[in-house]
Design a protein around this motif. Structure first.
Motif, PDB file in Angstrom:
ATOM      1  N   SER A  23      46.384   0.043  18.997  1.00 18.27           N
ATOM      2  CA  SER A  23      46.497   1.084  17.966  1.00 18.27           C
ATOM      3  C   SER A  23      46.838   2.432  18.592  1.00 18.27           C
ATOM      4  O   SER A  23      47.669   3.174  18.058  1.00 18.27           O
ATOM      5  CB  SER A  23      45.193   1.207  17.180  1.00 18.27           C
ATOM      6  OG  SER A  23      44.956   0.039  16.448  1.00 18.27           O
ATOM      7  N   ALA A  26      50.401   2.395  19.564  1.00 15.95           N
ATOM      8  CA  ALA A  26      51.233   2.556  18.368  1.00 15.95           C
ATOM      9  C   ALA A  26      51.340   4.031  17.982  1.00 15.95           C
ATOM     10  O   ALA A  26      52.431   4.528  17.693  1.00 15.95           O
ATOM     11  CB  ALA A  26      50.666   1.729  17.214  1.00 15.95           C
ATOM     12  N   CYS A  27      50.238   4.730  18.008  1.00 13.86           N
ATOM     13  CA  CYS A  27      50.243   6.165  17.664  1.00 13.86           C
ATOM     14  C   CYS A  27      51.054   6.973  18.677  1.00 13.86           C
ATOM     15  O   CYS A  27      51.835   7.840  18.297  1.00 13.86           O
ATOM     16  CB  CYS A  27      48.822   6.706  17.605  1.00 13.86           C
ATOM     17  SG  CYS A  27      47.904   6.145  16.174  1.00 13.86           S
ATOM     18  N   ALA A  30      54.960   5.712  18.376  1.00 11.75           N
ATOM     19  CA  ALA A  30      55.581   5.627  17.050  1.00 11.75           C
ATOM     20  C   ALA A  30      56.180   4.244  16.790  1.00 11.75           C
ATOM     21  O   ALA A  30      57.085   4.092  15.987  1.00 11.75           O
ATOM     22  CB  ALA A  30      56.619   6.719  16.840  1.00 11.75           C
ATOM     23  N   VAL A  31      55.662   3.244  17.494  1.00 10.73           N
ATOM     24  CA  VAL A  31      56.014   1.850  17.223  1.00 10.73           C
ATOM     25  C   VAL A  31      54.864   1.282  16.390  1.00 10.73           C
ATOM     26  O   VAL A  31      53.709   1.356  16.814  1.00 10.73           O
ATOM     27  CB  VAL A  31      56.182   1.034  18.528  1.00 10.73           C
ATOM     28  CG1 VAL A  31      56.402  -0.446  18.229  1.00 10.73           C
ATOM     29  CG2 VAL A  31      57.331   1.578  19.357  1.00 10.73           C
ATOM     30  N   PRO A  32      55.144   0.756  15.212  1.00  8.04           N
ATOM     31  CA  PRO A  32      54.056   0.237  14.374  1.00  8.04           C
ATOM     32  C   PRO A  32      53.210  -0.811  15.103  1.00  8.04           C
ATOM     33  O   PRO A  32      53.737  -1.619  15.882  1.00  8.04           O
ATOM     34  CB  PRO A  32      54.788  -0.394  13.185  1.00  8.04           C
ATOM     35  CG  PRO A  32      56.115   0.280  13.155  1.00  8.04           C
ATOM     36  CD  PRO A  32      56.455   0.581  14.583  1.00  8.04           C
ATOM     37  N   VAL A  33      51.912  -0.775  14.858  1.00 14.74           N
ATOM     38  CA  VAL A  33      51.022  -1.730  15.519  1.00 14.74           C
ATOM     39  C   VAL A  33      51.431  -3.164  15.185  1.00 14.74           C
ATOM     40  O   VAL A  33      51.313  -4.056  16.027  1.00 14.74           O
ATOM     41  CB  VAL A  33      49.529  -1.440  15.191  1.00 14.74           C
ATOM     42  CG1 VAL A  33      49.184  -1.815  13.770  1.00 14.74           C
ATOM     43  CG2 VAL A  33      48.610  -2.134  16.170  1.00 14.74           C
ATOM     44  N   ALA A  34      51.955  -3.389  13.982  1.00 17.02           N
ATOM     45  CA  ALA A  34      52.410  -4.733  13.616  1.00 17.02           C
ATOM     46  C   ALA A  34      53.548  -5.187  14.532  1.00 17.02           C
ATOM     47  O   ALA A  34      53.590  -6.357  14.952  1.00 17.02           O
ATOM     48  CB  ALA A  34      52.855  -4.772  12.158  1.00 17.02           C
ATOM     49  N   THR A  35      54.446  -4.277  14.865  1.00 17.63           N
ATOM     50  CA  THR A  35      55.543  -4.609  15.775  1.00 17.63           C
ATOM     51  C   THR A  35      55.011  -4.954  17.159  1.00 17.63           C
ATOM     52  O   THR A  35      55.448  -5.925  17.784  1.00 17.63           O
ATOM     53  CB  THR A  35      56.546  -3.436  15.866  1.00 17.63           C
ATOM     54  OG1 THR A  35      57.058  -3.172  14.557  1.00 17.63           O
ATOM     55  CG2 THR A  35      57.683  -3.740  16.828  1.00 17.63           C
ATOM     56  N   THR A  51      62.938  -0.141  21.278  1.00 17.50           N
ATOM     57  CA  THR A  51      61.506  -0.347  21.069  1.00 17.50           C
ATOM     58  C   THR A  51      60.760  -0.257  22.391  1.00 17.50           C
ATOM     59  O   THR A  51      59.716   0.404  22.483  1.00 17.50           O
ATOM     60  CB  THR A  51      61.239  -1.710  20.398  1.00 17.50           C
ATOM     61  OG1 THR A  51      61.921  -1.734  19.141  1.00 17.50           O
ATOM     62  CG2 THR A  51      59.754  -1.941  20.183  1.00 17.50           C
TER      63      THR A  51
END
Length: 74
Positions: A23, A26-27, A30-35, A51
């Motif tokens: 998490s 991700a923050c 700026a890559v979504p945690v889902a990705t 990415t």
């Protein structure tokens, strides 16, 4: 070891080294945690260099530093 496995290991090792949760990565990137989770569970076969570059920014390293590691040098 396959390239995808090397990528997964490198991300996991960097998270451990930098004491970052997925998490937090991700923050910072700026890559979504889902990705990130799809990369780690290998449901994303080719995450793309943009990415990976964003993940590197989140880790505070360059692409060269990301790939110049024991995971990719073996």
């Amino acid at each position: 070891m396959k390239e995808q496995d090397m990528l997964v290991e490198r991300i996991k090792n960097l998270c451990r080294e930098k004491q970052m949760t997925y998490s937090a990565l991700a923050c910072a990137s700026a890559v979504p945690v889902a990705t990130i989770m799809h990369i780690l569970d290998k449901s994303t076969v080719n995450p793309g260099v943009l990415t990976i570059e964003r993940l590197c920014e989140g880790f505070g390293i360059t692409l060269k530093e990301f790939f110049d590691s024991r995971e990719f040098n073996s």
